[in-house]
Design a protein around this motif. Structure first.
Motif, PDB file in Angstrom:
ATOM      1  N   ILE A 146      17.094  27.737  50.911  1.00 41.47           N
ATOM      2  CA  ILE A 146      17.130  29.307  51.069  1.00 41.47           C
ATOM      3  C   ILE A 146      15.920  30.029  51.378  1.00 41.47           C
ATOM      4  N   GLY A 147      15.880  30.682  52.436  1.00 41.65           N
ATOM      5  CA  GLY A 147      14.661  31.230  52.892  1.00 41.65           C
ATOM      6  C   GLY A 147      14.971  32.862  52.930  1.00 41.65           C
ATOM      7  N   HIS A 148      13.725  33.589  53.164  1.00 38.72           N
ATOM      8  CA  HIS A 148      14.222  35.082  53.168  1.00 38.72           C
ATOM      9  C   HIS A 148      12.977  35.622  54.220  1.00 38.72           C
ATOM     10  N   ARG A 149      13.086  36.655  54.564  1.00 42.86           N
ATOM     11  CA  ARG A 149      12.321  37.492  55.569  1.00 42.86           C
ATOM     12  C   ARG A 149      12.155  39.020  55.102  1.00 42.86           C
ATOM     13  N   ALA A 150      11.280  39.606  55.017  1.00 38.06           N
ATOM     14  CA  ALA A 150      10.963  41.210  54.743  1.00 38.06           C
ATOM     15  C   ALA A 150      11.059  41.971  55.795  1.00 38.06           C
ATOM     16  N   VAL A 151      11.959  42.703  56.170  1.00 33.26           N
ATOM     17  CA  VAL A 151      12.133  43.320  57.402  1.00 33.26           C
ATOM     18  C   VAL A 151      11.971  45.107  57.111  1.00 33.26           C
ATOM     19  N   ASP A 152      11.342  45.904  57.848  1.00 29.02           N
ATOM     20  CA  ASP A 152      11.273  47.355  57.735  1.00 29.02           C
ATOM     21  C   ASP A 152      11.665  47.662  59.426  1.00 29.02           C
ATOM     22  N   VAL A 153      12.456  48.248  59.635  1.00 29.48           N
ATOM     23  CA  VAL A 153      12.756  48.385  61.204  1.00 29.48           C
ATOM     24  C   VAL A 153      13.664  49.529  61.489  1.00 29.48           C
ATOM     25  N   THR A 154      13.406  50.123  62.342  1.00 25.62           N
ATOM     26  CA  THR A 154      14.108  51.384  63.032  1.00 25.62           C
ATOM     27  C   THR A 154      14.297  50.934  64.430  1.00 25.62           C
TER      28      THR A 154
END
Length: 341
Positions: free
Chosen positions: A75-83
C-alpha cells in the motif's frame, strides 16, 4: 499552500477571514458561531477586475490531501496539493499558480454576475495525474485508489471576451483566441447555478444546546444530550457515538470512523473470519464469531504512514469494549477533521 477566504458574518456583517478548511464560522465581534454548509463541494471565486464586461467563470479543481493506492504487494501513498483546470478548452491556463494563495477569495454566491462553465472532467483523473507528476509513476499495477482529502473544492477564474480573444479577468491579460464552435463549450454555460452557501447556527437539532467543535471540525458534539452531528450535504446528520474505557484516568480521546463493509471475493463476515483469513497471530475467541467485521479509520489529519499504521492496528484489534457514550470527558477530546465519506 493554505488559502484564505473572505466572508461576512450573517449576524452583524463584520468581515471575517477563514481558512479553506474551516467549517465553523466564529465571529470575533458578535461571538455568534455558524456552521458552513454546501450541497457538494465549497466553491470560491477569484476577485475580478473587469467591471462593466460580461464575465464567465472557468472551474478549477482544488485538492489537497493524500492519494492511497494498492498494488499486488504493498500500500503506497502520494501527497497532492493541486489546482487544475476542470474543462477541456485549449489555451486556458492549466493551473491558477499562486493567485489563490496571494489573493483573498470569496464564496460563490447566487447573485454572482456572469455565467459558469460546468466542471466537465473526472476529479479522480485530475488528482491521479497530479500525483504521478509530483512523485513519479508507480511501475507496479495499481488495483485500487482512495482519495482522502484535507480539502476538495472548486475555484472559479473570471474570464471575458474582447474581440476574438479570451481575457483573464484577474490580470486583464489575453490568454487564448476564441476556439471554434467545437472547441468552446457554449452549451455548458448557464445562469444562476443551483448552488449556494448556507450558514446555520451551531445548535443541537435535538436539544438546542450549543454544539462544540474546532473551526475545521466536520463533526460537532453536544454535551447536553451526548450526541454527535456530522456536517453532511447541507444539513446535520446524527452519527453514532461510542467510546472506549479510560483505564488510567488521564487519556486523550482521538476520533476514529468505525466502518462496516461488505467484502467480496473473500468470505469475511465476522471478526473471527478476518483473523483467520489474514492469518493473524492469535487464536479467535468464540464470541468473535458473532462480532461483525469493522474497519477503524482515523477521523483526524495525520501523516499518511501513521494513518495507515493506526488503521491497521485498530482494525486488527477486537472492539468488544467499545460502548455507546453516556457522557463526555471535559478535556483532551481531539476534533473530527476528516469526513467519513
Amino acid at each position: 499552500m493554505r488559502l484564505k477566504i473572505e466572508q461576512e458574518c450573517p449576524q452583524c456583517s463584520a468581515p471575517i477571514e477563514l481558512d479553506e478548511t474551516d467549517r465553523v464560522l466564529h465571529c470575533p465581534y458578535c461571538e455568534v458561531r455558524h456552521v458552513l454548509f454546501a450541497p457538494d463541494h465549497f466553491r470560491f471565486v477569484l476577485p475580478q477586475k473587469a467591471d462593466g464586461r460580461e464575465i464567465f467563470y472557468a472551474p478549477y479543481l482544488r485538492f489537497k490531501g493524500n492519494v492511497y493506492f494498492c498494488t499486488e504487494d504493498q500500500i503506497g501513498h502520494r501527497a497532492v496539493d493541486v489546482t487544475r483546470l476542470g474543462i477541456s478548452v485549449k489555451g486556458l491556463p492549466e493551473t491558477l499558480g499562486v493567485r489563490p494563495q496571494a489573493m483573498r477569495m470569496r464564496f460563490l454566491g447566487p447573485a454572482e454576475s456572469g455565467s459558469l462553465l460546468r466542471f466537465g472532467l473526472r476529479a479522480s483523473d485530475i488528482v491521479v495525474r497530479a500525483a504521478r507528476l509530483a512523485s513519479g509513476s508507480v511501475r507496479a499495477r495499481i488495483t485500487h485508489r482512495a482519495f482522502i482529502g484535507e480539502t476538495v473544492s472548486l475555484i472559479y477564474l473570471p474570464l471575458y471576451v474582447d474581440g476574438e480573444r479570451i481575457f483573464d479577468g484577474v490580470l486583464s491579460r489575453a490568454v487564448t483566441k476564441i476556439p471554434g464552435e467545437e472547441g468552446f463549450p457554449r452549451g455548458l454555460m448557464r445562469k444562476d447555478p443551483n448552488w449556494s452557501l448556507k450558514l446555520t447556527a451551531s445548535l443541537c437539532p435535538h436539544c438546542g444546546w450549543n454544539l462544540e467543535g474546532e473551526k475545521d471540525s466536520v463533526v460537532l458534539l453536544c454535551r447536553n444530550c451526548v450526541s454527535a452531528w456530522e456536517v453532511f450535504k447541507g444539513r446535520f446528520r446524527q452519527v453514532d457515538l461510542m467510546t472506549l474505557p479510560d483505564r488510567f484516568g488521564e487519556a486523550s480521546y482521538l476520533p476514529f470512523w468505525r466502518i462496516s463493509a461488505r467484502v467480496r471475493g473473500i468470505e469475511i463476515r465476522s471478526f473471527a473470519d478476518f483473523v483467520r483469513v489474514t492469518n493473524q497471530p492469535v487464536v479467535p475467541k468464540s464470541d468473535w464469531e458473532n462480532q461483525d467485521m469493522r474497519f477503524w479509520i482515523p477521523a483526524f489529519k495525520v501523516r499518511p504512514k501513521i494513518f495507515l499504521d493506526l488503521a491497521r492496528r485498530l482494525t486488527c484489534s477486537p472492539d468488544e469494549e467499545a460502548k455507546p457514550a453516556d457522557s463526555f470527558p471535559r478535556d483532551n477530546v481531539f476534533p473530527v477533521t476528516l469526513p467519513g465519506a
